[in-house]
Structure formats: C-alpha cells, structure tokens
Write an enzyme that holds these catalytic residues in place. Structure first.
Site, short mmCIF file in Angstrom:
data_model
loop_
_atom_site.label_atom_id
_atom_site.label_comp_id
_atom_site.label_asym_id
_atom_site.label_seq_id
_atom_site.Cartn_x
_atom_site.Cartn_y
_atom_site.Cartn_z
N HIS A 67 0.82 -1.21 0.00
CA HIS A 67 0.00 0.00 0.00
C HIS A 67 0.85 1.25 0.00
CE1 HIS A 67 -3.93 1.88 0.48
NE2 HIS A 67 -3.40 2.70 1.36
N GLU A 111 -8.08 7.04 -5.24
CA GLU A 111 -7.51 6.12 -4.24
C GLU A 111 -8.50 5.00 -3.95
OE1 GLU A 111 -4.88 5.61 -2.29
OE2 GLU A 111 -3.65 7.42 -2.28
N SER A 112 -7.97 3.90 -3.46
CA SER A 112 -8.81 2.76 -3.07
C SER A 112 -8.99 2.73 -1.56
CB SER A 112 -8.17 1.45 -3.52
OG SER A 112 -6.91 1.27 -2.88
N HIS A 113 -10.15 2.24 -1.12
CA HIS A 113 -10.38 1.90 0.29
C HIS A 113 -11.18 0.61 0.32
CE1 HIS A 113 -10.18 4.00 4.40
NE2 HIS A 113 -8.97 3.93 3.90
N ASP A 135 -5.89 14.57 0.22
CA ASP A 135 -4.81 14.50 -0.76
C ASP A 135 -4.86 15.68 -1.72
OD1 ASP A 135 -3.55 12.22 0.14
OD2 ASP A 135 -4.63 10.86 -1.19
N GLU A 346 -3.80 5.53 12.36
CA GLU A 346 -4.34 6.17 11.17
C GLU A 346 -5.59 6.97 11.52
OE1 GLU A 346 -4.72 3.52 7.84
OE2 GLU A 346 -2.63 2.88 7.95
N SER A 347 -5.58 7.59 12.70
CA SER A 347 -6.66 8.50 13.05
C SER A 347 -6.81 9.53 11.94
CB SER A 347 -6.37 9.20 14.38
OG SER A 347 -6.33 8.26 15.43
N ASN A 587 -3.09 5.02 -7.91
CA ASN A 587 -3.02 4.17 -6.74
C ASN A 587 -3.00 2.72 -7.21
OD1 ASN A 587 -5.41 2.72 -4.66
ND2 ASN A 587 -3.46 3.38 -3.83
N SER A 589 -3.81 -1.14 -5.75
CA SER A 589 -4.40 -1.93 -4.67
C SER A 589 -4.28 -3.40 -5.05
CB SER A 589 -5.87 -1.55 -4.47
OG SER A 589 -6.46 -2.37 -3.49
#
Length: 809
Positions: A67, A111-113, A135, A346-347, A587, A589
């Site tokens: 990642h 981006e991926s999530h 970003d 990763e708050s 990105n 993934s």
C-alpha cells in the site's frame, strides 16, 4: 525474484535506540506477523547495522507494505506515460496537477479503500472519501468535484445489500457534510467480488498555479507541526491490512466495541478501522487554505495510510532531508499510547506541516482560531535520518504528578530515510503467460420478443439507472454542477478569481473500467478502460487533459496475477500514448482476494476534461423530435468480437470468453472528430456505446432526460450487412447488444447532417445515418435480421427499478 535495497547503509549516527518499556521482543513469529519476509528482515538489519526495535519493525512493516511502497508494481508503473504539455506535477506527490489555463490548474487523484469498506462499509467508504479530499487540498486546491467507482458481489449474495447500502451511505455521509458535490461514478456487480468489494474514490480541486504546495520537508531547522484531530488507536496497521488478502473468516471479526478488525499483533485485538469526522475535515480544509493564503508553510502532507510515519518519511524523502520528531508533544485522545501506536495510528483528519522558520506561532494562532489541535513536534534536519524520540512512562493524559515530571526523552527509532523510500524493496515478480482466450461461436435460441430482451437488459443492476445511489449524494452543493449524474460525464463550473475579476472554467469528469474485458484480455481491457473514460469526456464536449488510475488486482505473488497487471499496464500505456493523455496520479491496490479467489482485474481509469466554452457542453439524451441520429464509428456486424464478456451473454450463458478488438488509431480519430463537432456546436446529443451495446445506448438516449424534460423516442434502421443467410439469434444479439468499442451515437439537426458526414469522411471515421428522433417508443429495425419496439415508459421503469431487487423499493 529480484531484490533491490539501499544495501550498505552505515549504522545510524548517535546512540542506537534501546528497548522501550512495553516493547515486544523481536522474534521470527513477530516478524512474520508484520508481513516482513526473511530476506527483507536481513536487509533491515544490514541497513541499520543492528536489529530493529519493536517500533522500527512496525515502521518497516507499513512503509514496505504494498500500500505504501508499491514494491510489486513500481517496475511496471514506470512504463506509463506521465508527461505532457499541460502536466505540472505527475505521479509522486499527493495528487497530480495539470494546467487549465489563465494561471489555474486542476489537482486530482483516485484512491482505493477496498478492504476497510468490506470490513465496515460505512466508515470504510467515508474515510476513503475523506482521505482523497485531503490528498487534493494538501496541494493547495479547493476540492470542487468527486466521483466513485464501486464493485460488489453478485446481486443475490447475502452481504451485497448491506455492503451497497453502507458504502453509499458512507460516501454520501462524508462528502455531503464536507460540502463537495459527487457528480458521477459507476457501479458493477459480479460474483468475483463476493469476497472483496472495491471502493475507489476520486476528487478534483482547482488551484492557482503560483499557489501549489508540495509534501516536502524543506529548510534545515524549519519547525514541523501537527494539526488536526487528536491521535487515537484507530487504524493501527491499516496499511498492512490493505496489503493482505482476506481469509474466509476475515469479514465480520470485531473487538468488544463492535469494530471489525483484521489484525492482532499484541494482546487483545487491535482495530484496523479508521473513523472519519467530515465536519473536522471541513474545518481542517478551511484552516489549511488560510495558511496557504498567508504563505506560512514550506510543505504539507496528509496523514493518510501509515499516519504520522508515512507523512513524515515521505516529506523528508522528497526533500532529501532528515526529520526529528518528539512524540511526547503529539496531541492524543487515548491514554498510555506507546511510540509504536502513535506512529502507526491512522486516526483521520490530521495534517503534518513544515512551517517557515519564525512562522510557527502564527500557524498555531490560526489553528486556535479554527479550534484545531496543533503543536510543534519537531524540526527538519540535514542528517537524512528519520529520528523519533519519546520519554518512557510519559503520558500527557495521565493524572498528576506525571504531568509535572521533567521529560527525559530517548531515541525510539533512528532509520535512514532512503531505506524507507527510494531504497525500499522493489520486486519484479515472476509472471506466467495467461491462457489464450479465443472467441467461440455462441448458439442462442431466438427470443419471443427482442423488445423484451432490451427491457430485461435495461433492468439489469449492471446496466440500469444509478438514481438510487446518486440521489443520496449532494451533487449540487456549491452551485457549480452544470451536468448532474446520470449522463456520460459530470460537468462542473468553477469560478477562478483573477484579481478583481472572475473567469469560469468548465471541467468534465468520467470514471470507467469494464473488468470483464480486462479479465478476458488484460491488454485490450486496460486500453478500453482508458478509451472509454476519455470517450465519455469527449461526448460531453470536453478535451481529455489528464488521467488518474486505481489499479485493483489480486495477489501479486501469483504469477498469473502479475501477468494480468503487466499486460493491463501496457494496454493503458498504449491507449494513453495514442490518445495523448497522460497518467498524472494514481493508486495500486493488490491482494484483493479471499481464500485464493481473486477479484476480476479492475484497472479503473478516471479522466478530467476541459471545455473551451460553456456552449460546448453536450449531453447524451435526445432533445426534440425530428433530429437525425447518426452512428460514428464501426457498427457491430455479427457476434465475432462483439458478444464476448458482454452483459447480455453473461445473463444468458454465465461467464463467456472473447474481447472486442480495439483499433486505437480509429478511436483517436473518432474522439477528435466528436470533440470538433461539439466545439462547432453541431451536436444535439452524444453518447458512447458501452455496456449493453447499441440498443441499450439508444434506450439511454431516449429516457435519461433530467426531471422536467420529456423523453424522446426514435425510429432506427440499422444498415444491412452481407446476406441474411446463416445469421442466427447470436448474430442479431451482437447487433443489438454487442459491446463493441469506438462507436458514438449523435443526434443533429437535419440541416447539419451533411456537414457532420463530411467531417467524418475527412478524418476517415465511418459514419451512418441510422434514424430520426420522435415519438414515445424506441423502434430498431435490423435490415438483415430482426426488429424490436418498446414503449419509453417501460424502458424508464425498468432502468429505474434495476437496484430494487438488492435494496428494496
């Protein structure tokens, strides 16, 4: 497998970190749990000149994850075209930047999530949106539009309703509250996503070219500031989790708070899920834009994947400098946090700033005005080392007398920047040739009514209206949306201030990928994704000026997956080169699979287009009776190269092989022709033929008019092709429903037909007059085979109800 590292880096300067209270002992099992291979661990020891501490092991785990490091994809990504006359910033920064004229630039990225959204759909999708917004505004740009690309399992899978509802709610919940319109997107259902959905988020912003900010820690001695939400334990090892495949029981695991998890590295189960706060995100945006305006900063970086670690490392790496941070000064909301936890948290809604020397007090003052936590936590150094300090036993949240005790911080991590960035492992993983997929002749029984076939296809969850989804998004906030979701592309009007005057820029956005075609032929499918995304932007009347990608694939350690990835990259590169549109951000993934079952390879492409004028905007729906319908490009003739991987055959036969041929030279000529016609204001409508084929595209032209405008039917006659003998139902299906590329339907005033046909002849693009608009039905006559006729009311109803079987009425 090749392995590159920075090799003989000397032992770090100063005192080597010792064991911090509470650190775990480094064992082979602990290294394995951190997804660090034996060879990688040896490289770490060699680079440090000693074994790593527990905290340092955690840092290497996240920074060398797929990642963050792109260690399996970098060798292939280098083949993508990334430069062009408009490109201001290509890949390597928080987002790509392209020139849009008059001193302004568009800033965008996707981006991926994926894994977080499969585990906890609402927060996974919401924080994905929040991350991509940061970003973009990190670069100094105000976000002006968002898109999304979603993939779910089969419609009748038990989890699909929950996942679809949760993801859509999360996207809307964050984007609507933040105040950025979601102007388009796509959604697709297939059994290959049953165990691993995809949630890809795109945002574009606009900035003055002279006010672009970069994520670089420049200026030796400059102060480093932490700004935003307090640090907690949420999201620890999120980057590592995103770089791992799911087991059968991954989804649904939870700790005592009910938060789904996928990692357990210490006693108890530690959450890998972040929780977003869009209102905090909005305040952070406005505060950062004020800081940009006052010119107080040298660099800025979002704390995204791997949090404080990745943001500080990447800023130092880009500037070729070092950084020293004091973790005692980090604002936090959880007691007794260890250095390991603070660095890997990763708050959400946090930024790392490098202020100009002497400006830190002004930065703190502005953050206080916006009621944001802020603190000076370190400074830029010339050591090219990443040095982290903390005081054993110190907890700023603990009760007295701990607060009053004198701090005596010690070094808990000291790592050369290079080994975490450019010197991180790079793998050219083994690949093996894919099985050659040939298009086979398909036998179909003739249907009782081809019109009913069209109705059924328009009601497919993969084809019909996405109104249920986009009605949950605020797509008109800020008042700039010129073309709303539901068409070929979203269009936004952007006011750009030039001194005392305002110039308006019009931008177009589209996102596309036909993953079935990529699965059949990664090269052609990758090229088709680029071509379709650009084609949709061109159909709106805009010139494609830049692309961003989100490359979603399975386990890179499997040679067939790496072959898919490599060939898709080459297809994307070929299409970008032909169409002269660069990739400026993106990105990767990987590990999108469960129990060894990979997703369909899904290299999603988003395109940004620029209009010359508001008058150039074209929409896909027929406007009035009496316009002439033309087909620009090659019409489908028979099933060869048309039905493979199509939605029609997938519904009739299940998975099928074969991919249409893509002529990139023809595609380029076609897109340039349509752009020219749009700019000459000769088009009443324009719509590309894609999923569902020609008949579905015509249906969409008839029934996608916005509320308040009437639907307009058409009478279409497809020209004869060869003899009627030997043509079966599959050939007729190919004519109606074959998903052939490089075909655009346009409607024009009858007085402009000859001008359009002449323009097509001049650039050697096939063009046919195929019908006329009008009435309340769509009728298509295939001169050599069959006919269909459907009422527009039934078409619209079928399209509008396409998701009812999943989400209810």
């Amino acid at each position: 497998m090749t392995h590159q590292s920075s090799g003989g880096v000397a032992a770090v300067p100063g005192t080597a970190p010792g064991v911090f209270p509470g650190d775990l002992v480094i064992t082979d099992e602990l290294v394995r749990q951190h997804k660090v291979s034996e060879a990688e661990y040896r490289t770490i020891v060699e680079a440090l000149g000693r074994p790593p501490t527990y905290t340092e092991l955690g840092v290497f785990s996240v920074m060398w994850s797929e990642h963050c490091s792109y260690k399996s994809s970098r060798v292939h990504l280098r083949r993508l075209p990334t430069k062009g006359p408009r490109v201001i910033q290509g890949p390597g920064e928080n987002a790509g930047v392209v020139d849009i004229g008059d001193g302004f630039a568009a800033v965008f990225k996707m981006e991926s999530h994926n894994h977080p959204s499969f585990i906890e759909p609402y927060q996974g999708a919401a924080t994905g949106v929040g991350g991509i917004l940061r970003d973009v505004f990190t670069m100094g740009a105000r976000p002006i539009a968002s898109l999304n690309s979603l993939r779910f399992g089969r419609p009748d899978h038990p989890r699909t309703p929950e996942l679809l509802r949760g993801v859509v709610a999360g996207i809307g919940g964050y984007g609507n509250s933040f105040g950025v319109p979601t102007v388009g997107g796509e959604v697709f259902f297939d059994a290959r996503y049953d165990g691993n959905i995809l949630v890809n988020a795109f945002t574009c912003g606009v900035v003055h070219k002279d006010r672009i900010f970069y994520g670089r820690a420049t200026g030796i001695g400059n102060p480093i500031l932490y700004v935003g939400a307090k640090t907690g334990r949420d999201g620890i090892h999120g980057a590592t989790m995103a770089s791992d495949e799911f087991a059968d029981d991954s989804a649904g695991k939870s700790n005592n708070d009910g938060i789904a998890t996928a990692s357990s590295l210490r006693s108890g189960v530690r959450s890998t899920m972040q929780v977003g706060d869009p209102f905090m995100g909005k305040i952070l945006l406005e505060a950062c834009l004020e800081l940009f305006q006052l010119d107080l900063l040298e660099g800025i970086q979002d704390m995204g994947a791997a949090g404080l670690t990745s943001s500080s490392v990447e800023m130092a790496g880009r500037a070729k400098n070092g950084i020293e941070l004091d973790l005692d000064l980090i604002p936090r909301r959880a007691k007794r946090m260890s250095p390991y936890e603070i660095l890997l948290s990763e708050s959400q809604e946090r930024m790392l700033l490098v202020a100009k020397r002497g400006c830190e007090d002004r930065v703190l003052e502005i953050c206080k005005k916006w009621e944001l936590d802020a603190a000076v936590i370190g400074h830029v150094t010339d050591t090219q080392h990443w040095v982290i300090r903390a005081t054993p036993g110190y907890d700023p949240l603990a009760d007295a007398p701990n607060k009053g005790e004198k701090r005596e911080s010690v070094v808990v991590a000291d790592i050369p920047i290079d080994i975490l960035t450019d010197g991180a492992p790079v793998y050219d993983r083994p690949r093996e040739p894919l099985s050659q997929i040939f298009a086979t002749r398909i036998e179909l029984d003739p249907p009782a009514d081809w019109g009913e076939e069209l109705i059924t296809l328009c009601g497919s969850p993969n084809i019909g209206s996405r109104r249920w989804i986009w009605r949950q998004y605020d797509h008109i906030v800020r008042g700039g949306t010129a073309v709303r979701p539901g068409g070929s592309a979203g269009v936004v009007r952007v006011p750009c201030e030039l001194g005392d005057s305002v110039v308006y820029k019009y931008l177009s956005f589209a996102v596309d990928c036909n993953a079935r075609q990529v699965g059949n032929d990664p090269f052609t499918g990758g090229a088709m994704a680029v071509a379709e995304s650009c084609r949709n932007v061109v159909c709106s009347g805009a010139e494609p000026i830049g692309l961003t990608d989100c490359l979603n694939f399975g386990n890179p350690e499997r040679p067939e997956v790496m072959e898919q990835f490599s060939r898709a990259i080459d297809g994307i590169a070929a299409a970008c080169t032909a169409l002269q549109v660069p990739i400026v951000s993106g990105n990767v993934s990987l590990y999108n699979e469960t129990a060894g079952q990979a997703i369909l390879p899904t290299p999603t492409i988003a395109c940004v287009g620029l209009f010359n004028s508001e008058k150039d905007i074209v929409t896909p729906w027929f406007k009035r009776d009496g316009d002439i319908v033309l087909a620009l490009g090659v019409l489908p003739s028979n099933q060869a190269g048309c039905l493979g991987g199509s939605e029609y055959i997938a519904r009739k036969k299940g998975w099928t092989t074969g991919t249409p041929h893509l002529d990139l030279e023809l595609e380029t000529r076609l897109q340039r022709l349509v752009l020219k016609l749009a700019r000459e204001h000769l088009l009443s409508s324009a719509h590309d033929v894609a999923e569902g084929g020609l008949a579905v595209a015509l249906a969409e032209c008839c029934v996608t008019a916005p509320e308040g405008e009437k639907d307009v039917g058409a009478r279409i006659t497809l020209p004869a092709v060869g003899s009627t003998e030997g043509h079966g139902a599959a050939d007729t299906a190919a004519r109606f429903f074959g998903e052939i590329p490089s075909l655009i339907l346009v409607s024009v005033d009858k007085n402009s037909v000859e001008q359009v046909l002449a323009a097509a002849r001049d650039v050697a693009v096939p063009a046919e007059t195929i019908g006329v608009t009008g009435g309340e039905t769509l009728r298509i006559d295939d001169a050599t085979r069959a006919s269909l006729r459907v009422d527009l009311a039934r078409l619209r109803q079928a399209r509008e109800e396409c998701l009812t079987s999943i989400v209810g009425g």
